[in-house]
Design an enzyme around this catalytic site. Structure first.
Site, PDB file in Angstrom:
ATOM      1  N   ASN A  13      11.075  12.342  -7.880  1.00 21.26           N
ATOM      2  CA  ASN A  13      12.325  11.598  -7.664  1.00 21.26           C
ATOM      3  C   ASN A  13      12.385  10.311  -8.485  1.00 21.26           C
ATOM      4  OD1 ASN A  13      13.539  13.364  -5.890  1.00 21.26           O
ATOM      5  ND2 ASN A  13      12.595  12.432  -4.079  1.00 21.26           N
ATOM      6  N   ASN A 121       0.949   4.564  -5.825  1.00 17.81           N
ATOM      7  CA  ASN A 121       0.251   3.836  -4.747  1.00 17.81           C
ATOM      8  C   ASN A 121      -1.133   4.407  -4.470  1.00 17.81           C
ATOM      9  OD1 ASN A 121       1.873   1.698  -3.796  1.00 17.81           O
ATOM     10  ND2 ASN A 121       3.311   3.184  -2.913  1.00 17.81           N
ATOM     11  N   HIS A 176       0.671  -5.081  -2.956  1.00 21.73           N
ATOM     12  CA  HIS A 176       1.831  -4.287  -2.503  1.00 21.73           C
ATOM     13  C   HIS A 176       1.400  -3.445  -1.301  1.00 21.73           C
ATOM     14  CE1 HIS A 176       5.558  -2.115  -2.679  1.00 21.73           C
ATOM     15  NE2 HIS A 176       4.979  -0.965  -2.948  1.00 21.73           N
TER      16      HIS A 176
HETATM   17  C1  LMR Z   1       7.722   1.338  -1.619  1.00 22.33           C
HETATM   18  O1  LMR Z   1       7.433   0.192  -1.302  1.00 22.33           O
HETATM   19  O2  LMR Z   1       8.849   1.816  -1.434  1.00 22.33           O
HETATM   20  C2  LMR Z   1       6.691   2.209  -2.269  1.00 22.33           C
HETATM   21  O3  LMR Z   1       5.473   1.530  -2.357  1.00 22.33           O
HETATM   22  C3  LMR Z   1       6.518   3.523  -1.587  1.00 22.33           C
HETATM   23  C4  LMR Z   1       5.923   3.417  -0.200  1.00 22.33           C
HETATM   24  O4  LMR Z   1       5.067   4.249   0.134  1.00 22.33           O
HETATM   25  O5  LMR Z   1       6.322   2.558   0.579  1.00 22.33           O
END
Ligand code: LMR
Length: 317
Positions: A13, A121, A176
């Site tokens: 996607n 990720n 993140h």
């Molecule tokens: C996000 O923040 O949208 C991405 O890192 C995907 C996830 O798994 O949250």
């Protein structure tokens, strides 16, 4: 001027959305790589067929052989598995470490001069692996996270203040993951810092705290809603902002995961901080001043990334 070549590794996607945006913004030609050759070729052809309607001439091809990315100016990596409801990003470490190691070899062989943006990720560790295994210069290998997290923060703040997202700036630093650090002191509406807006009675600390929490859980909120995958429109838009700044030498200041070597008192790992992106890649790492509480939150986030790197090393990939 020669047309730029942009390789997208992963035709899921996010890969498809990236290709579409590259066409709409006329950033260059696209190679959409995926181990599923038919998916890559089908999406590439489908998006290219929207060109006559939307008015772009980008050439798009699908490929399942890394040789096709040869000489790419930019490589955006989305390969790997997305998380599902109930999972953290860190749960993807084992599966995605192997994928990213192979991607790094492909880039090393065929696109050693590219500017590489990683989206896979757990982001901060995967981009570190990508840089280590590809051997590309650190200023040419970055992770997309801060732009996405800050976009979420900006949206939620704009909704709270009832203003355009265009007039809201925001920074989210750190890893993140669940420990990311949305910095309200560095977030503004038309240049007015959020703490001052609270003093002016435009919002309350409780409401801003709730927005900070929602931002930190922003990816998970989407994963829960989608049920079978994670966000892709906003991640793609964020990576394109980074690629565009590189390709057009815009020198935008964007929060990205970059290799810290001394900055912020940290060494040899990737984490999100504000950087200037121009045609040399990461041209400057901006060191913002922290309060004690902000520093503690940033250190905690860095510790979480460091721990995950140790977990990666134990995998022996
Ligand atoms: C996000 O923040 O949208 C991405 O890192 C995907 C996830 O798994 O949250």
């Amino acid at each position: 001027m020669a047309r730029k070549k942009i390789a997208l590794v992963g035709a899921g996607n996010i890969g498809g959305t990236l290709a579409h945006l590259i066409g709409l913004k006329e950033l260059g030609d696209v190679v959409l790589f995926d181990v599923f050759a038919g998916v890559a070729a089908g999406k590439a052809l489908d998006i290219m067929q929207s060109g006559p309607v939307d008015g772009f001439d980008s050439k798009m091809v699908g490929a399942a052989d890394y040789a096709a990315i040869e000489g790419a100016d930019v490589v955006i990596v989305t390969a790997g598995f997305p998380r599902l409801p109930g999972m953290t990003r860190d749960d993807l470490l084992t599966k995605n470490a192997e994928v990213i190691t192979k991607v790094a070899e492909g880039i090393k062989t065929y696109a050693p001069n590219a500017f590489v943006i990683c989206i896979t990720n757990p982001l901060d560790v995967m981009v570190w692996v990508l840089q280590q295994k590809s051997g590309l210069p650190p200023e040419k290998v970055v992770g997309m996270a801060g732009v996405l997290d800050s976009a979420r923060f900006r949206l939620f703040l704009a909704e709270e203040f009832g203003v355009s997202v265009e007039d809201v700036t925001a920074f989210v630093l750190g890893g993140h993951g669940d420990t990311m650090v949305p910095l309200t002191r560095y977030s503004t509406v038309a240049g007015i810092p959020v703490p001052d807006l609270i003093k002016m009675g435009w919002s309350t600390q409780e409401k801003i705290d709730a927005i900070v929490t929602r931002t930190a859980n922003g990816g998970g909120e989407i994963v829960k809603l989608l049920e079978k995958g994670s966000a892709f429109y906003a991640p793609a838009a964020s990576a394109i902002a980074m690629a565009e700044s590189y390709l057009k030498d815009k020198k935008r200041v964007l929060p990205c995961a970059v290799l810290l070597n001394g900055q912020y008192g940290m060494n040899d790992f990737y984490v999100g901080v504000p950087v200037v992106i121009g045609d040399k890649g990461v041209e400057k790492i901006v060191e913002v001043q922290f309060t004690e509480a902000e520093k503690a939150a940033f250190d905690k986030s860095c510790d979480a990334v460091k721990k995950l790197i140790e977990d990666f090393k134990k995998l022996g990939v």
